[in-house]
Every structure is written in C-alpha cells, then in structure tokens.
Scaffold this motif. Sequence first.
Motif, PDB file in Angstrom:
ATOM      1  N   LYS A  73       0.838  -1.211   0.000  1.00  0.00           N
ATOM      2  CA  LYS A  73       0.000   0.000   0.000  1.00  0.00           C
ATOM      3  C   LYS A  73       0.862   1.247   0.000  1.00  0.00           C
ATOM      4  CE  LYS A  73      -3.879  -2.111   2.422  1.00  0.00           C
ATOM      5  NZ  LYS A  73      -4.589  -2.231   3.699  1.00  0.00           N
ATOM      6  N   ALA A  74       1.925   1.263   0.814  1.00  0.00           N
ATOM      7  CA  ALA A  74       2.823   2.416   0.850  1.00  0.00           C
ATOM      8  C   ALA A  74       3.513   2.616  -0.494  1.00  0.00           C
ATOM      9  CB  ALA A  74       3.856   2.233   1.953  1.00  0.00           C
ATOM     10  N   MET A  75       3.915   1.519  -1.139  1.00  0.00           N
ATOM     11  CA  MET A  75       4.544   1.604  -2.451  1.00  0.00           C
ATOM     12  C   MET A  75       3.582   2.189  -3.485  1.00  0.00           C
ATOM     13  SD  MET A  75       5.786  -1.482  -4.956  1.00  0.00           S
ATOM     14  CE  MET A  75       4.089  -2.039  -5.082  1.00  0.00           C
ATOM     15  N   GLU A  76       2.333   1.763  -3.453  1.00  0.00           N
ATOM     16  CA  GLU A  76       1.334   2.269  -4.396  1.00  0.00           C
ATOM     17  C   GLU A  76       1.071   3.760  -4.174  1.00  0.00           C
ATOM     18  OE1 GLU A  76      -1.871  -0.461  -3.749  1.00  0.00           O
ATOM     19  OE2 GLU A  76      -1.060  -1.929  -5.169  1.00  0.00           O
ATOM     20  N   GLU A  77       1.078   4.197  -2.903  1.00  0.00           N
ATOM     21  CA  GLU A  77       0.901   5.624  -2.614  1.00  0.00           C
ATOM     22  C   GLU A  77       2.067   6.448  -3.161  1.00  0.00           C
ATOM     23  OE1 GLU A  77       0.364   5.933   1.599  1.00  0.00           O
ATOM     24  OE2 GLU A  77      -1.520   4.823   1.570  1.00  0.00           O
ATOM     25  N   ARG A  78       3.296   5.953  -2.979  1.00  0.00           N
ATOM     26  CA  ARG A  78       4.468   6.662  -3.510  1.00  0.00           C
ATOM     27  C   ARG A  78       4.412   6.724  -5.030  1.00  0.00           C
ATOM     28  NH1 ARG A  78       6.955   3.307   0.267  1.00  0.00           N
ATOM     29  NH2 ARG A  78       7.781   1.954  -1.388  1.00  0.00           N
ATOM     30  N   ASN A  79       4.030   5.608  -5.655  1.00  0.00           N
ATOM     31  CA  ASN A  79       3.951   5.596  -7.120  1.00  0.00           C
ATOM     32  C   ASN A  79       2.878   6.540  -7.634  1.00  0.00           C
ATOM     33  OD1 ASN A  79       6.054   3.799  -7.392  1.00  0.00           O
ATOM     34  ND2 ASN A  79       4.732   1.993  -7.526  1.00  0.00           N
ATOM     35  N   LYS A  80       1.765   6.662  -6.893  1.00  0.00           N
ATOM     36  CA  LYS A  80       0.707   7.596  -7.293  1.00  0.00           C
ATOM     37  C   LYS A  80       1.217   9.031  -7.210  1.00  0.00           C
ATOM     38  CE  LYS A  80      -4.121   8.833  -6.428  1.00  0.00           C
ATOM     39  NZ  LYS A  80      -4.046   9.781  -7.477  1.00  0.00           N
ATOM     40  N   LYS A  81       1.963   9.357  -6.139  1.00  0.00           N
ATOM     41  CA  LYS A  81       2.535  10.698  -6.019  1.00  0.00           C
ATOM     42  C   LYS A  81       3.486  10.983  -7.174  1.00  0.00           C
ATOM     43  CE  LYS A  81       2.318  11.240  -0.996  1.00  0.00           C
ATOM     44  NZ  LYS A  81       3.098  11.410   0.234  1.00  0.00           N
ATOM     45  N   ARG A  82       4.321  10.003  -7.524  1.00  0.00           N
ATOM     46  CA  ARG A  82       5.263  10.176  -8.632  1.00  0.00           C
ATOM     47  C   ARG A  82       4.522  10.393  -9.947  1.00  0.00           C
ATOM     48  NH1 ARG A  82       8.185   5.291  -6.123  1.00  0.00           N
ATOM     49  NH2 ARG A  82       9.786   6.291  -4.854  1.00  0.00           N
ATOM     50  N   ALA A  83       3.472   9.601 -10.194  1.00  0.00           N
ATOM     51  CA  ALA A  83       2.713   9.714 -11.438  1.00  0.00           C
ATOM     52  C   ALA A  83       1.979  11.050 -11.513  1.00  0.00           C
ATOM     53  CB  ALA A  83       1.723   8.552 -11.552  1.00  0.00           C
ATOM     54  N   ASP A  84       1.382  11.472 -10.399  1.00  0.00           N
ATOM     55  CA  ASP A  84       0.674  12.761 -10.385  1.00  0.00           C
ATOM     56  C   ASP A  84       1.646  13.914 -10.618  1.00  0.00           C
ATOM     57  OD1 ASP A  84      -1.679  11.406  -9.896  1.00  0.00           O
ATOM     58  OD2 ASP A  84      -1.690  11.820  -7.731  1.00  0.00           O
ATOM     59  N   ASN A  85       2.821  13.839  -9.992  1.00  0.00           N
ATOM     60  CA  ASN A  85       3.828  14.881 -10.177  1.00  0.00           C
ATOM     61  C   ASN A  85       4.310  14.912 -11.622  1.00  0.00           C
ATOM     62  OD1 ASN A  85       5.715  16.910  -9.087  1.00  0.00           O
ATOM     63  ND2 ASN A  85       7.242  15.387  -9.665  1.00  0.00           N
ATOM     64  N   PHE A  86       4.480  13.749 -12.227  1.00  0.00           N
ATOM     65  CA  PHE A  86       4.913  13.689 -13.630  1.00  0.00           C
ATOM     66  C   PHE A  86       3.851  14.295 -14.550  1.00  0.00           C
ATOM     67  CE2 PHE A  86       5.196  11.519 -17.745  1.00  0.00           C
ATOM     68  CZ  PHE A  86       6.488  11.873 -18.105  1.00  0.00           C
ATOM     69  N   ALA A  87       2.566  14.026 -14.243  1.00  0.00           N
ATOM     70  CA  ALA A  87       1.489  14.579 -15.057  1.00  0.00           C
ATOM     71  C   ALA A  87       1.455  16.107 -14.954  1.00  0.00           C
ATOM     72  CB  ALA A  87       0.145  13.990 -14.627  1.00  0.00           C
ATOM     73  N   LYS A  88       1.772  16.665 -13.774  1.00  0.00           N
ATOM     74  CA  LYS A  88       1.760  18.115 -13.575  1.00  0.00           C
ATOM     75  C   LYS A  88       2.974  18.789 -14.214  1.00  0.00           C
ATOM     76  CE  LYS A  88      -0.477  18.043  -9.046  1.00  0.00           C
ATOM     77  NZ  LYS A  88      -0.255  18.295  -7.620  1.00  0.00           N
ATOM     78  N   THR A  89       4.173  18.221 -13.936  1.00  0.00           N
ATOM     79  CA  THR A  89       5.407  18.915 -14.318  1.00  0.00           C
ATOM     80  C   THR A  89       6.037  18.406 -15.604  1.00  0.00           C
ATOM     81  OG1 THR A  89       6.811  17.391 -13.057  1.00  0.00           O
ATOM     82  CG2 THR A  89       5.939  19.316 -11.885  1.00  0.00           C
ATOM     83  N   GLY A  90       5.767  17.179 -15.983  1.00  0.00           N
ATOM     84  CA  GLY A  90       6.403  16.607 -17.159  1.00  0.00           C
ATOM     85  C   GLY A  90       7.783  16.038 -16.860  1.00  0.00           C
ATOM     86  N   LYS A  91       8.218  16.105 -15.608  1.00  0.00           N
ATOM     87  CA  LYS A  91       9.508  15.555 -15.195  1.00  0.00           C
ATOM     88  C   LYS A  91       9.260  14.469 -14.157  1.00  0.00           C
ATOM     89  CE  LYS A  91      12.144  19.790 -15.849  1.00  0.00           C
ATOM     90  NZ  LYS A  91      13.009  20.791 -15.197  1.00  0.00           N
ATOM     91  N   PHE A  92      10.036  13.385 -14.280  1.00  0.00           N
ATOM     92  CA  PHE A  92       9.888  12.295 -13.327  1.00  0.00           C
ATOM     93  C   PHE A  92      10.811  12.531 -12.142  1.00  0.00           C
ATOM     94  CE2 PHE A  92      10.883   8.154 -11.504  1.00  0.00           C
ATOM     95  CZ  PHE A  92       9.607   7.659 -11.298  1.00  0.00           C
ATOM     96  N   GLN A  93      10.250  12.512 -10.944  1.00  0.00           N
ATOM     97  CA  GLN A  93      11.024  12.674  -9.708  1.00  0.00           C
ATOM     98  C   GLN A  93      10.890  11.399  -8.899  1.00  0.00           C
ATOM     99  OE1 GLN A  93      13.085  15.179  -8.605  1.00  0.00           O
ATOM    100  NE2 GLN A  93      13.507  13.703  -6.989  1.00  0.00           N
ATOM    101  N   TYR A  94      11.997  10.646  -8.752  1.00  0.00           N
ATOM    102  CA  TYR A  94      11.957   9.391  -8.012  1.00  0.00           C
ATOM    103  C   TYR A  94      11.803   9.622  -6.513  1.00  0.00           C
ATOM    104  CZ  TYR A  94      13.289   4.877  -6.121  1.00  0.00           C
ATOM    105  OH  TYR A  94      13.295   3.703  -5.431  1.00  0.00           O
TER     106      TYR A  94
END
Length: 101
Positions: A73-94
């Motif tokens: 569950k924690a991994m899925e939450e982190r991945n959702k944050k990464r995907a949402d940030n990528f959709a907003k900024t266009g840059k992937f932040q690990y």
Amino acid sequence: MSTLSRLPGAVLAAAFALGLAAPALAYDGTNCKEPGVCWEPKPGYPEKAKLAGSKYDPKHDPKQVAKQGDSIKAMEERNKKRADNFAKTGKFQYDVSKIAN
C-alpha cells in the motif's frame, strides 16, 4: 551454445547412458497421485486434522503477515505521487520527499 550440444553424437549418447547429462526431473515415488505428483510427508507427519496446535502448526503472527500488504500500500501511494507529479510537471522525480504536495 552449451557444452553438450558441441559433443559428437556417440559421446553424447554415452553421456546419457551413464546418466551424466541431466538429473531426474521428479521423484518417482510409489504413491503418486498422477505422474510427477509424488509428494509424500515424512513418516510421523500428522494428518491435516491434527495440525492445529501441534509442532507442525505454522502459528503465523497477524502483524507479520500484514507487513507485506502494508508495504505494498505504501509503495502504491508513492507511485501515485510520482505519477501525479509527472502529469503536472512533465519531469519524473523518483525521490518522493522532493515532490511538493
């Protein structure tokens, strides 16, 4: 290419005849349910009805069992944050700690 495939046919046949090529794939027991399904318990292993409360009972701790689900569950939450940030900024932040909420 494997070593066996480079051997001449007569040498390869001799290796198979001597049993040098490959080990047997499955135990060939006397009480097989079907070919290849020959698992038998060790002598003294109790029947299924006797497992609870015996030394063979696994006694899993619910907290330990839940750890993997919690980490997923924690991994899925982190991945959702990464995907949402990528959709907003266009840059992937690990690193999730560097993502502004």
